[in-house]
Design a protein around this motif. Sequence first.
Motif, PDB file in Angstrom:
ATOM      1  N   VAL A 117       0.834  -1.205   0.000  1.00 46.61           N
ATOM      2  CA  VAL A 117       0.000   0.000   0.000  1.00 46.61           C
ATOM      3  C   VAL A 117       0.873   1.262   0.000  1.00 46.61           C
ATOM      4  CG1 VAL A 117      -1.662   1.337   1.357  1.00 46.61           C
ATOM      5  CG2 VAL A 117      -2.042  -1.104   0.973  1.00 46.61           C
ATOM      6  N   GLU A 118       1.979   1.245   0.722  1.00 42.28           N
ATOM      7  CA  GLU A 118       2.897   2.388   0.682  1.00 42.28           C
ATOM      8  C   GLU A 118       3.352   2.679  -0.750  1.00 42.28           C
ATOM      9  OE1 GLU A 118       6.030   1.355   3.330  1.00 42.28           O
ATOM     10  OE2 GLU A 118       4.857   1.795   5.148  1.00 42.28           O
ATOM     11  N   ALA A 161     -12.214  -2.445   5.676  1.00 41.24           N
ATOM     12  CA  ALA A 161     -11.608  -1.267   6.283  1.00 41.24           C
ATOM     13  C   ALA A 161     -10.596  -0.622   5.340  1.00 41.24           C
ATOM     14  CB  ALA A 161     -10.950  -1.646   7.608  1.00 41.24           C
ATOM     15  N   LEU A 162      -9.774  -1.447   4.680  1.00 40.33           N
ATOM     16  CA  LEU A 162      -8.818  -0.917   3.708  1.00 40.33           C
ATOM     17  C   LEU A 162      -9.541  -0.230   2.558  1.00 40.33           C
ATOM     18  CD1 LEU A 162      -6.214  -3.818   3.433  1.00 40.33           C
ATOM     19  CD2 LEU A 162      -5.728  -1.492   4.220  1.00 40.33           C
ATOM     20  N   ALA A 163     -10.625  -0.846   2.087  1.00 45.84           N
ATOM     21  CA  ALA A 163     -11.371  -0.275   0.966  1.00 45.84           C
ATOM     22  C   ALA A 163     -11.864   1.130   1.286  1.00 45.84           C
ATOM     23  CB  ALA A 163     -12.552  -1.179   0.608  1.00 45.84           C
ATOM     24  N   ILE A 164     -12.357   1.324   2.504  1.00 49.03           N
ATOM     25  CA  ILE A 164     -12.888   2.638   2.875  1.00 49.03           C
ATOM     26  C   ILE A 164     -11.767   3.622   3.161  1.00 49.03           C
ATOM     27  CG2 ILE A 164     -14.273   3.853   4.601  1.00 49.03           C
ATOM     28  CD1 ILE A 164     -15.780   2.050   2.481  1.00 49.03           C
ATOM     29  N   GLU A 165     -10.710   3.162   3.824  1.00 49.12           N
ATOM     30  CA  GLU A 165      -9.615   4.069   4.163  1.00 49.12           C
ATOM     31  C   GLU A 165      -8.965   4.664   2.915  1.00 49.12           C
ATOM     32  OE1 GLU A 165      -5.432   4.126   6.733  1.00 49.12           O
ATOM     33  OE2 GLU A 165      -6.864   2.475   6.985  1.00 49.12           O
ATOM     34  N   TYR A 166      -8.889   3.864   1.850  1.00 52.87           N
ATOM     35  CA  TYR A 166      -8.157   4.320   0.666  1.00 52.87           C
ATOM     36  C   TYR A 166      -9.041   4.535  -0.557  1.00 52.87           C
ATOM     37  CZ  TYR A 166      -4.086   3.302   3.456  1.00 52.87           C
ATOM     38  OH  TYR A 166      -3.156   3.313   4.457  1.00 52.87           O
ATOM     39  N   SER A 173      -9.690  -2.616  -2.423  1.00 55.81           N
ATOM     40  CA  SER A 173      -9.450  -3.791  -1.595  1.00 55.81           C
ATOM     41  C   SER A 173     -10.664  -4.703  -1.680  1.00 55.81           C
ATOM     42  CB  SER A 173      -9.206  -3.375  -0.143  1.00 55.81           C
ATOM     43  OG  SER A 173      -9.128  -4.496   0.709  1.00 55.81           O
ATOM     44  N   ASN A 174     -10.419  -5.962  -2.046  1.00 53.73           N
ATOM     45  CA  ASN A 174     -11.497  -6.941  -2.187  1.00 53.73           C
ATOM     46  C   ASN A 174     -11.028  -8.294  -1.660  1.00 53.73           C
ATOM     47  OD1 ASN A 174     -13.662  -5.473  -3.781  1.00 53.73           O
ATOM     48  ND2 ASN A 174     -11.918  -5.161  -5.148  1.00 53.73           N
ATOM     49  N   ALA A 175     -11.975  -9.211  -1.516  1.00 57.48           N
ATOM     50  CA  ALA A 175     -11.643 -10.567  -1.084  1.00 57.48           C
ATOM     51  C   ALA A 175     -12.445 -11.579  -1.892  1.00 57.48           C
ATOM     52  CB  ALA A 175     -11.924 -10.748   0.405  1.00 57.48           C
ATOM     53  N   VAL A 176     -11.865 -12.755  -2.050  1.00 57.55           N
ATOM     54  CA  VAL A 176     -12.580 -13.895  -2.623  1.00 57.55           C
ATOM     55  C   VAL A 176     -12.692 -14.939  -1.521  1.00 57.55           C
ATOM     56  CG1 VAL A 176     -12.603 -15.679  -4.392  1.00 57.55           C
ATOM     57  CG2 VAL A 176     -11.695 -13.406  -4.926  1.00 57.55           C
ATOM     58  N   SER A 177     -13.944 -15.319  -1.210  1.00 57.80           N
ATOM     59  CA  SER A 177     -14.237 -16.231  -0.119  1.00 57.80           C
ATOM     60  C   SER A 177     -14.547 -17.612  -0.701  1.00 57.80           C
ATOM     61  CB  SER A 177     -15.424 -15.684   0.687  1.00 57.80           C
ATOM     62  OG  SER A 177     -15.661 -16.460   1.826  1.00 57.80           O
ATOM     63  N   LEU A 178     -13.730 -18.582  -0.354  1.00 60.49           N
ATOM     64  CA  LEU A 178     -13.745 -19.870  -1.043  1.00 60.49           C
ATOM     65  C   LEU A 178     -14.605 -20.922  -0.365  1.00 60.49           C
ATOM     66  CD1 LEU A 178      -9.933 -20.402  -1.745  1.00 60.49           C
ATOM     67  CD2 LEU A 178     -11.527 -18.823  -2.842  1.00 60.49           C
ATOM     68  N   PHE A 221     -14.965  -0.277 -10.329  1.00 58.10           N
ATOM     69  CA  PHE A 221     -15.993   0.298  -9.455  1.00 58.10           C
ATOM     70  C   PHE A 221     -16.303  -0.611  -8.270  1.00 58.10           C
ATOM     71  CE2 PHE A 221     -20.439   2.135  -8.859  1.00 58.10           C
ATOM     72  CZ  PHE A 221     -19.985   3.381  -8.460  1.00 58.10           C
ATOM     73  N   VAL A 222     -15.569  -1.741  -8.158  1.00 57.31           N
ATOM     74  CA  VAL A 222     -15.815  -2.708  -7.088  1.00 57.31           C
ATOM     75  C   VAL A 222     -14.705  -2.599  -6.051  1.00 57.31           C
ATOM     76  CG1 VAL A 222     -16.054  -5.143  -6.494  1.00 57.31           C
ATOM     77  CG2 VAL A 222     -17.031  -4.281  -8.637  1.00 57.31           C
ATOM     78  N   THR A 223     -15.073  -2.258  -4.831  1.00 58.59           N
ATOM     79  CA  THR A 223     -14.128  -2.257  -3.720  1.00 58.59           C
ATOM     80  C   THR A 223     -14.881  -2.565  -2.436  1.00 58.59           C
ATOM     81  OG1 THR A 223     -12.255  -1.087  -2.713  1.00 58.59           O
ATOM     82  CG2 THR A 223     -14.239   0.221  -3.158  1.00 58.59           C
ATOM     83  N   GLY A 224     -14.196  -3.220  -1.502  1.00 58.27           N
ATOM     84  CA  GLY A 224     -14.836  -3.641  -0.259  1.00 58.27           C
ATOM     85  C   GLY A 224     -15.721  -4.857  -0.431  1.00 58.27           C
ATOM     86  N   GLU A 225     -15.572  -5.545  -1.537  1.00 58.86           N
ATOM     87  CA  GLU A 225     -16.440  -6.695  -1.841  1.00 58.86           C
ATOM     88  C   GLU A 225     -15.843  -7.990  -1.300  1.00 58.86           C
ATOM     89  OE1 GLU A 225     -19.429  -9.189  -3.381  1.00 58.86           O
ATOM     90  OE2 GLU A 225     -19.362  -7.040  -2.906  1.00 58.86           O
TER      91      GLU A 225
END
Length: 237
Positions: A117-118, A161-166, A173-178, A221-225
């Motif tokens: 992220v830096e 939290a990362l999605a909103i902060e940045y 910031s997104n995730a894939v839940s398996l 357009f997808v973040t925090g998903e």
Amino acid sequence: MTTSAQKVAVITGASQGIGAGLVDAYRKLGYAVVATSRTITPSEDADVVTVQGDIADPSTAERVASAAIERFGRIDTLVNNAGIFIAKPFTEYTSEDYAAVKGVNLDGFFRLTQLAVEQMLRQGGGHVVQITTSLVDQADSSVNSVLASLTKGGLQSATKALAIEYATRGIRSNAVSLGIIKTPMHSEEHHATFAALHPVGRMGEVSDIVDAVVYLENAPFVTGEILHVDGGQNAGH
């Protein structure tokens, strides 16, 4: 060879299974790749740099980030794919089990994501993807998963939290839940049992997860998903 316009992906847990599939997918997208795992070997592809090490060790994260920046000059995407799953009754987990799962699933995420992220902030944008499990959202009485839920659940919360902060600074910031995916982690003799844990009646393929990550990569357009790719597990049984 890389150019200043070429994007760069960093992928953890990259030596086999989903991680190896992601390396191939990002190369097909034209990205250079920095791939890391404990057992990864050098690549013949000039645009794939491999870094061997335990991602639970912060020094591995430092070496991975340095390799990306020194070799390619940037980090556009980080896929936090490395993970450990230990299935035991809660009271039978040892301190060693806890340290191992926390080390890879949380500590490994934390330092490398900070460094990525830096760099993304210096560039003006980027994308972070976590690989989690749908057991976080839908516990299953046939699978003992407290440590997985504790650590991967933390990743899902951190994803949002990362999605909103940045969100205003160009970093998604997104995730894939398996669900349970056919990888070398799961011996074929157990496939029928694992298949039955999914409402659709089958295990997932590596390609199912790779396709989901590539979708997120190409969805500005997808973040925090938290994208569930789990054969219906999150919907329930």
